[in-house]
Design an enzyme around this catalytic site. Structure first.
Site, PDB file in Angstrom:
ATOM      1  N   GLY A  24      11.116  30.502  10.007  1.00 21.85           N
ATOM      2  CA  GLY A  24      11.031  31.622  10.945  1.00 21.85           C
ATOM      3  C   GLY A  24      11.639  31.169  12.256  1.00 21.85           C
ATOM      4  O   GLY A  24      12.163  30.050  12.363  1.00 21.85           O
ATOM      5  N   SER A  25      11.516  32.017  13.276  1.00 19.43           N
ATOM      6  CA  SER A  25      12.158  31.689  14.557  1.00 19.43           C
ATOM      7  C   SER A  25      11.617  30.378  15.124  1.00 19.43           C
ATOM      8  O   SER A  25      12.368  29.608  15.721  1.00 19.43           O
ATOM      9  CB  SER A  25      11.956  32.837  15.547  1.00 19.43           C
ATOM     10  OG  SER A  25      10.592  33.251  15.547  1.00 19.43           O
ATOM     11  N   GLU A  27      10.894  27.740  13.622  1.00 19.88           N
ATOM     12  CA  GLU A  27      11.364  26.568  12.876  1.00 19.88           C
ATOM     13  C   GLU A  27      12.875  26.370  12.999  1.00 19.88           C
ATOM     14  O   GLU A  27      13.395  25.300  12.671  1.00 19.88           O
ATOM     15  CB  GLU A  27      11.002  26.681  11.386  1.00 19.88           C
ATOM     16  CG  GLU A  27       9.507  26.644  11.105  1.00 19.88           C
ATOM     17  CD  GLU A  27       8.810  27.911  11.530  1.00 19.88           C
ATOM     18  OE1 GLU A  27       9.432  28.993  11.413  1.00 19.88           O
ATOM     19  OE2 GLU A  27       7.667  27.845  12.014  1.00 19.88           O
ATOM     20  N   GLU A  46       5.196  31.051   1.142  1.00 16.21           N
ATOM     21  CA  GLU A  46       4.762  29.699   1.506  1.00 16.21           C
ATOM     22  C   GLU A  46       3.877  29.034   0.453  1.00 16.21           C
ATOM     23  O   GLU A  46       3.839  27.804   0.343  1.00 16.21           O
ATOM     24  CB  GLU A  46       4.056  29.731   2.856  1.00 16.21           C
ATOM     25  CG  GLU A  46       4.973  30.037   4.030  1.00 16.21           C
ATOM     26  CD  GLU A  46       5.285  31.520   4.217  1.00 16.21           C
ATOM     27  OE1 GLU A  46       4.840  32.342   3.385  1.00 16.21           O
ATOM     28  OE2 GLU A  46       5.958  31.873   5.200  1.00 16.21           O
ATOM     29  N   HIS A  69       5.990  28.597   8.569  1.00 17.84           N
ATOM     30  CA  HIS A  69       6.152  29.403   9.769  1.00 17.84           C
ATOM     31  C   HIS A  69       4.791  29.729  10.390  1.00 17.84           C
ATOM     32  O   HIS A  69       4.068  30.611   9.891  1.00 17.84           O
ATOM     33  CB  HIS A  69       6.901  30.690   9.397  1.00 17.84           C
ATOM     34  CG  HIS A  69       7.227  31.535  10.582  1.00 17.84           C
ATOM     35  ND1 HIS A  69       7.729  31.015  11.748  1.00 17.84           N
ATOM     36  CD2 HIS A  69       7.115  32.878  10.794  1.00 17.84           C
ATOM     37  CE1 HIS A  69       7.924  31.991  12.620  1.00 17.84           C
ATOM     38  NE2 HIS A  69       7.547  33.121  12.061  1.00 17.84           N
ATOM     39  N   HIS A 281     -18.122  23.985 -12.943  1.00 15.45           N
ATOM     40  CA  HIS A 281     -17.573  25.313 -12.680  1.00 15.45           C
ATOM     41  C   HIS A 281     -18.613  26.376 -13.014  1.00 15.45           C
ATOM     42  O   HIS A 281     -19.212  26.957 -12.137  1.00 15.45           O
ATOM     43  CB  HIS A 281     -16.284  25.503 -13.503  1.00 15.45           C
ATOM     44  CG  HIS A 281     -15.622  26.829 -13.309  1.00 15.45           C
ATOM     45  ND1 HIS A 281     -14.600  27.274 -14.111  1.00 15.45           N
ATOM     46  CD2 HIS A 281     -15.841  27.812 -12.414  1.00 15.45           C
ATOM     47  CE1 HIS A 281     -14.213  28.464 -13.706  1.00 15.45           C
ATOM     48  NE2 HIS A 281     -14.948  28.821 -12.681  1.00 15.45           N
ATOM     49  N   GLY A 400      -8.535  24.927  -9.058  1.00 16.49           N
ATOM     50  CA  GLY A 400      -8.703  26.171  -9.810  1.00 16.49           C
ATOM     51  C   GLY A 400      -8.037  27.367  -9.160  1.00 16.49           C
ATOM     52  O   GLY A 400      -8.147  28.481  -9.655  1.00 16.49           O
TER      53      GLY A 400
END
Ligand code: TZD
Length: 531
Positions: A24-25, A27, A46, A69, A281, A400
């Site tokens: 993004g701007s 980066e 991402e 970002h 779990h 998971g």
């Protein structure tokens, strides 16, 4: 020398020349002059970037670097970061911050309280106080991420830091840094454990993901052979720590408190290496272990060691410990553990096909070098259907969280072109990070995606029975055109309507090295969907 130059120098020092990300701007000032010896791998979301980086780090053994970002990009990545954290995977997550001046004003795309955002999921989270501290923060992040227990770190970097001058003297020192050696278990507790194993009447070995490496495999086989131990895989495994066709191999422990105790009943000593005790779990109440049973575990993670509800824990490298304990115990002249009968070949009727039949076909098509990445409910049945003979042959999302398998498969294949990756991804799981298919296609990363299509969340249907939650909405996934999706992202895809066609397509896909392939295969539904 700019902070940017120093950043790339520090990465080079650690053998890191790939950056995974979504820009993004904030980066762009980092990315505007990526040196020729670096490659930037673009992910369209991402979670994909972190998943690819996670797989890449696991398969290469080198920490990987992700650039996200600001807060929005970090947020998208956090689901997969839970897997990176649980899996002890060294990933350095960097994110772009607004400029120092503008973030004080909460300007657009300010990552408010950036270090706090990622904190529960990382070992260390920072935003350097001064621009000139960025190279040091990166260096510390890389070293800390890979120090045992490995895990992700987070570094937020304001966009006006990159052109700031770096201190060449400091940078020179940072580019000569190294962290050497992993903490190994002390001798006395390992001798104690070896003595307990030798004296026990009916000991058992339980292995976890953190001994899935050549040293761990060899040590586990030697220990099991010498003491004639039965060997189980610890609940909710993210990797395969033992050859699945070894005669001592018993399979996967269930993931409930009571069910683990039931399965280990009769053993007076449980020796656990490289696993949390235990990653439960489903809720199945009961005692943790049968009365009279003792448990010892070896882990490099002090948190894992301390939070276990039972037993003695030894802190140190579990693979090294396996080898050393194997060297301390004598060979026992007793009968070996009962060998488990492998599941008979599944009935091949269909379409739609039983998960067992799909796995049998995958097992027949793979070879010893093939890596299987799983994000599919039927994962539990792989242990007696897949012949896994080498370390690094199996990967599963460690916490998971779905959306990891597809990008992780890409990262694993990218890190190790000599081994072909088959990613078995449910049609539901596929959707979380489906845009990773585009990255695989663009970079010609030849993962073979196999998507069993049952048009439902079968896992959750199983849980509705276990948790007495009938009539739960939202478990049907009609009309998801998997082949269409893959094609749209540039991945050649076919639907196999017979098992023979599936096998043919799988072999054809494995023979191709010019990019990814996807095969959709109809899978039998959870209940009442007989052919
Ligand atoms: N969201 C995320 C990020 N992670 C999860 N684990 C879930 C939701 C819950 N979940 C499971 O744990 S399994 C599952 C869900 C939604 C169903 C996956 O469906 P599938 O495979 O089509 O991939 P099956 O074989 O039909 O279950």
């Amino acid at each position: 020398m700019s902070v940017r130059d120093a950043f790339y120098d520090v990465l080079r020092t650690h053998g890191i020349t790939t950056i995974f990300g979504n820009p993004g701007s904030n980066e762009l000032p980092l990315l505007k002059q990526v040196p020729d010896d670096f490659r930037y791998v673009l992910a369209l979301q991402e979670g994909v970037a972190v998943g690819i980086a996670d797989g890449f780090a696991q398969a290469s053994g080198v920490p990987s670097v992700v650039n996200l970002h600001a807060a929005a990009g970090t947020g998208n990545a956090m689901g997969n970061l839970t897997n990176t954290q649980s899996g002890h995977v060294p990933v350095v997550v960097t994110s772009g911050q607004q400029s120092r001046r503008y973030s004080a004003l909460n300007a657009l795309l300010t990552n408010v309280d950036a270090p706090q955002l990622a904190r529960p999921l990382v070992k260390w989270s920072t935003e350097p106080l001064r621009a000139s501290d960025v190279p040091l923060a990166l260096s510390k992040g890389i070293l800390l991420a890979s120090a045992a227990p490995a895990g992700p770190v987070y570094v937020s970097i304001p966009l006006d830091d990159w052109d700031h001058p770096a201190d060449p003297a400091t940078t020179r020192l940072l580019t000569r840094r190294g962290l050497h050696g992993a903490p190994v278990a002390a001798d006395p507790p390992l001798r104690q454990l070896a003595g307990r194993l030798e004296a026990a009447g009916n000991p058992v070995l339980v292995l976890g993901p953190d001994v899935d490496d050549p040293v761990g495999w060899a040590g586990a086989v030697r220990l099991a052979d010498r003491l004639r131990l039965p060997v189980w895989v610890a609940p909710s495994p993210s990797r395969c720590p033992f050859p699945t066709r070894h005669p001592a191999f018993q399979g996967l422990l269930p993931a409930g408190v009571g069910t683990v105790a039931d399965r280990l009943a009769g053993h007076d000593l449980v020796a656990v290496f490289g696993a949390a005790v235990f990653r439960y779990h489903e809720t199945v109440d009961g005692e943790y272990l049968a009365a009279g049973a003792d448990l010892w575990s070896v882990t490099s993670d002090p948190d894992e060691a301390a939070r276990a509800p039972m037993g003695h824990a030894v802190i140190g490298d579990p693979s090294d410990a396996l080898t050393r304990v194997a060297g301390l115990v004598p060979s026992r002249a007793v009968a070996g553990p009962p060998t488990v009968d492998h599941a008979p070949p599944a009935a091949a009727d269909g379409p739609p096909f039983a998960a067992e039949a799909i796995l049998d076909a995958v097992n027949a098509a793979k070879d010893d070098a093939t890596v299987i990445v799983l994000e599919w409910t039927s994962a539990d049945m792989i242990w007696d259907r897949l012949d896994l003979t080498r370390p690094g042959s199996l990967y599963f999302p460690a916490s998971g969280g779905l959306g990891w398998g597809l990008p992780a498969a890409i990262g694993i294949q990218l890190a190790d072109p000599a081994r072909r990756v088959i990613a078995l991804i449910g049609d539901g799981a596929l959707q979380y990070t489906v845009s990773g298919l585009w990255t695989a296609a663009q970079h010609r990363i030849p993962v073979v995606f196999v998507v069993p299509r049952n048009d439902e969340y079968a896992a959750l249907k199983q849980f509705t029975e276990l948790m007495d939650a009938p009539d739960t909405p939202g478990l049907e996934l009609p009309a998801l055109d998997v082949v269409g999706l893959a094609t749209a992202y540039g991945v050649p895809a076919v639907r196999a309507d017979t098992l023979d066609a599936f096998t043919t397509e799988l072999r054809r896909a494995l023979a191709a090295t010019d990019g990814p392939r996807l095969i959709e295969i109809p899978q039998r539904r959870f209940a009442g969907d007989q052919p």
